[in-house]
Design an enzyme around this catalytic site. Structure first.
Site, short mmCIF file in Angstrom:
data_model
loop_
_atom_site.label_atom_id
_atom_site.label_comp_id
_atom_site.label_asym_id
_atom_site.label_seq_id
_atom_site.Cartn_x
_atom_site.Cartn_y
_atom_site.Cartn_z
N TYR A 1 -3.02 1.62 -2.25
CA TYR A 1 -2.82 1.87 -0.83
C TYR A 1 -4.13 2.39 -0.24
CZ TYR A 1 -1.56 4.38 3.42
OH TYR A 1 -1.53 4.83 4.71
N GLU B 1 -3.84 0.47 8.12
CA GLU B 1 -3.34 0.54 6.74
C GLU B 1 -3.47 -0.80 6.02
OE1 GLU B 1 0.33 3.73 6.26
OE2 GLU B 1 0.77 1.67 6.76
#
Lengths: 384, 289
Positions: A101, A189
């Protein structure tokens, strides 16, 4: 403002962040054609602005173009958290060795952009934050220097042991920071950031939220906006200097100031009523603004009573009173209007209202109670 | 005493020749604020309401000894106005302007903290020490001098609450509208610290709203550092998630920043939470006994 994955990926491409090839389809046949073009396995992904589409069945893998068409048939028209899927992204499927991530947010506490990375990629990051917070590494960037190369590398050494993926991923992180700052983002993101068996790094998913205050200088991104019917009214209101959000209740609220507008909704609810909307007419409220507010408000057919709650700091109450009277003349109103005006030129405002059917009250609490009572009366007379 | 602004405040108004700037300059001076200078580039040498206008903030500071600036210029010019004030050597900047991009504020806030300059706002109504000085757009007449400090993220809701404090027979030492944006200068905790040290202030009222973690931060700070009673009010209990409720900072995302969560954070450390604005004054009065 939120944008779709495929739109965020367009921004990524512009900044040189590696994104698998793919295109958007509006119908199953289109999905099939794109899969044929790509050749090999593809992912068919619902394009919605809400989160959690994976769990809802909005993302499916296909090995053949026929399968891609089938999946697209299922996904298009599907409802995910109240949002209907109108588009799917058909994108090249990538072999996965590891998932990480990578994200950047504006952190209100440190008042800086904060970079976050986690080796626990491909899953809901908020869940990781709740259950295994030690797996998330954070770094507050000094906005005056920007994210320096060694800082980006330092973060990526938390993700991989070998240097090659670290080098690739830190280049992605540096570019993501650049995209974040230059797009006026409030969040950017990549989840997951994937390393393939032969060491390539790919951004498989993309999410970017844009700060509304930055949109005036982000014309390209502004043009990506997709407006739902509900938002249309909000945007129309905004163009008129009003801030409007429709709710489900039957008491229309017109308030000056966002905080007071929320407090007014809360008070109506506390006394047993249901607010029909949030509506902030702003600091300087001209008669025209009040008229516009009434116009938008009365389009909502659920509204049974209207509560004007105006605390005139610099807003002049006589201006507001004139606006309400003007609006009354324009629309043949059969809805009771409760008016609370406090502050500058309060007496003059009361004189203006005296000769009208408006119902003056002297406090916010009294106004909320009165509006609820009147809305109930009207609700009953309609259902009878 | 009081905090941030008082009879020693010497104010320079950035954007004094604009509509809002000139209007509020007149108002602030009528209230008793020492407005010593104005700034509008290209209009140096003019006079507005008897106040000299300069081309730069630095010149205004050098010639008039201004120590506080208030910014009335529109958002597109406000960022540079903030840097200019920070460079000119004022101690406090109050930025009224609404609509400044968050990432610009991130840089401005960093720049100002390096120079030790305090910032209130942006997107705020300003600050008032009743009977002494008002900087911004606050309606002076509703604030009576007294012992209660008020810190608020809102505008008109602040006036509503101030009225209830005064109606309860209490007065206000200083009232600060910290601003409704995600990135602001002074936050709840900074103001709590200033009030804790202020002799005039005997109790503090916090007016919060949905979005962010400033209230939760304030609750933790209160538990560790504060000895004066605090009463809170939070707006936005009925706000739907994910929507921006007027203020750019007022948005609930991912389940964080809810009014309920903030109320619980306050109550868990012994801060009393008013259920409606009218209760604030009553709870504060009871807390002082």
């Amino acid at each position: 403002m939120k944008i779709h994955e495929y739109q965020a990926k367009e921004i990524f491409r512009k900044y040189g962040i590696p994104v698998p090839q793919g295109k958007v389809a509006l119908d199953p046949k289109g999905a099939r054609r794109i899969a044929e073009e790509i050749g090999g396995p593809v992912a068919v992904k619902a394009q919605v602005l809400v989160g959690g589409r994976g769990k809802a069945g909005g993302v499916k893998l296909a090995t053949t173009p026929e399968e891609a068409e089938e999946h697209a048939t299922e996904i298009l028209g599907m409802e995910i958290k109240g949002e209907v899927v109108n588009k799917v992204l058909v994108t090249q499927a990538v072999d996965i060795k590891s998932e990480a991530y990578m994200g950047i947010v504006v952190d209100r506490s440190s008042k800086r952009p904060v970079v976050m990375v986690s080796p626990a990629g491909g899953v809901d990051i908020e869940e990781v934050a709740r259950e295994t917070p030690e797996k998330i590494h954070k770094f507050a960037v000094d906005p005056l220097t920007g994210l320096l190369p060694h800082q980006a590398r330092g973060m990526c050494f938390k993700l991989y042991e070998e240097y090659q993926p670290v080098r690739e991923a830190s280049s992605v992180l540096t570019r993501l920071y650049q995209a974040f700052m230059e797009s006026d983002a409030s969040l950017a993101e990549i989840n997951p950031l994937v390393v393939t068996p032969n060491g390539e790094v790919w951004a498989i998913d993309a999410k970017i939220n844009i700060d509304d205050n930055g949109l005036y200088r982000q014309r390209e991104i502004e043009a990506m906006r997709e407006v739902t019917p509900e938002e249309e009214q909000e945007i129309e209101a905004k163009a008129k200097g009003l801030s409007y959000i429709k709710l489900q209740g039957n008491i229309g609220c017109v308030v000056n100031g966002a905080g007071l507008a929320m407090a007014t909704m809360d008070l109506i609810k506390r006394y047993g009523g249901e607010p029909a909307n949030f509506l902030d007419i702003g600091g300087s409220s001209s008669p025209e603004k009040v008229t516009n507010a009434m116009e938008i408000l009365l389009r909502d057919k659920n509204v049974r009573a209207v509560f004007f709650n105006i605390f005139g700091g610099i807003t002049r109450c006589d201006d507001v009173a004139n606006g309400i009277v003007e609006a009354m003349e324009k629309f043949p109103l059969n809805i009771p209007i409760v008016v609370r005006l406090t502050g500058t030129n309060e007496e003059r405002a009361r004189d203006i209202l005296k000769s009208t059917p408006l119902i003056p009250v002297s406090s916010m609490a009294e106004g909320a109670r009165k509006a609820i009572e009147l809305a109930r009366g009207r609700q009953n007379s309609i259902s009878e | 005493m009081s905090i941030l602004v008082d009879e020693n405040t010497r104010l320079v108004v950035q954007g004094i020749t604009g509509r809002d700037g000139s209007f509020h300059t007149k108002r602030m001076r009528e209230y008793g604020t020492k407005v010593v200078a104005g700034v509008t580039p290209g209009k140096g040498g003019e006079v507005v309401e008897g106040i000299p206008v300069f081309n730069t903030v630095r010149e205004a500071v050098e010639k008039t000894g201004a120590n506080t600036s208030v910014i009335f210029v529109p958002y597109k010019f406000a960022v540079d106005a903030l840097y200019e004030a920070g460079d000119a050597g004022v101690e406090l900047i109050v930025c009224i302007a609404e609509g400044i991009p968050t990432l610009d504020m991130v840089k401005v806030v960093r720049f100002l903290s390096d120079r030790g300059v305090k910032l209130i706002g942006p997107n705020c109504p300003g600050v008032i020490s009743p009977g002494k000085c008002e900087v911004g757009i606050l309606p002076g007449h509703i604030f009576k001098p007294g012992q209660i400090g008020v810190i608020s993220r809102s505008g008109t809701l602040t006036y509503e609450i101030a009225t209830h404090i005064v109606d309860a027979g209490l007065g206000i030492s200083t009232c600060i509208g910290v601003g409704g944006d995600p990135i602001i200068g002074l936050k709840f905790i900074d103001c709590l610290e200033l009030f804790e040290e202020d002799e005039q202030t005997k109790g503090v009222v916090l007016v919060g709203e949905i979005g962010g973690q400033d209230e939760e931060e304030a609750a933790r700070y209160y538990q560790e550092h504060c000895h004066k009673p605090v009463v809170a009010f939070i707006a936005g209990l009925t706000a739907p998630p994910g929507k921006r409720m007027g203020h750019a900072g007022a948005i609930i995302s991912g389940g964080a920043g809810t009014a309920k969560g903030k109320m619980e954070a306050f109550e868990s450390v012994g801060i009393r939470v008013a259920k409606e604005p009218a209760e604030v004054g009553i709870l504060m009065k009871a807390s002082l006994k």
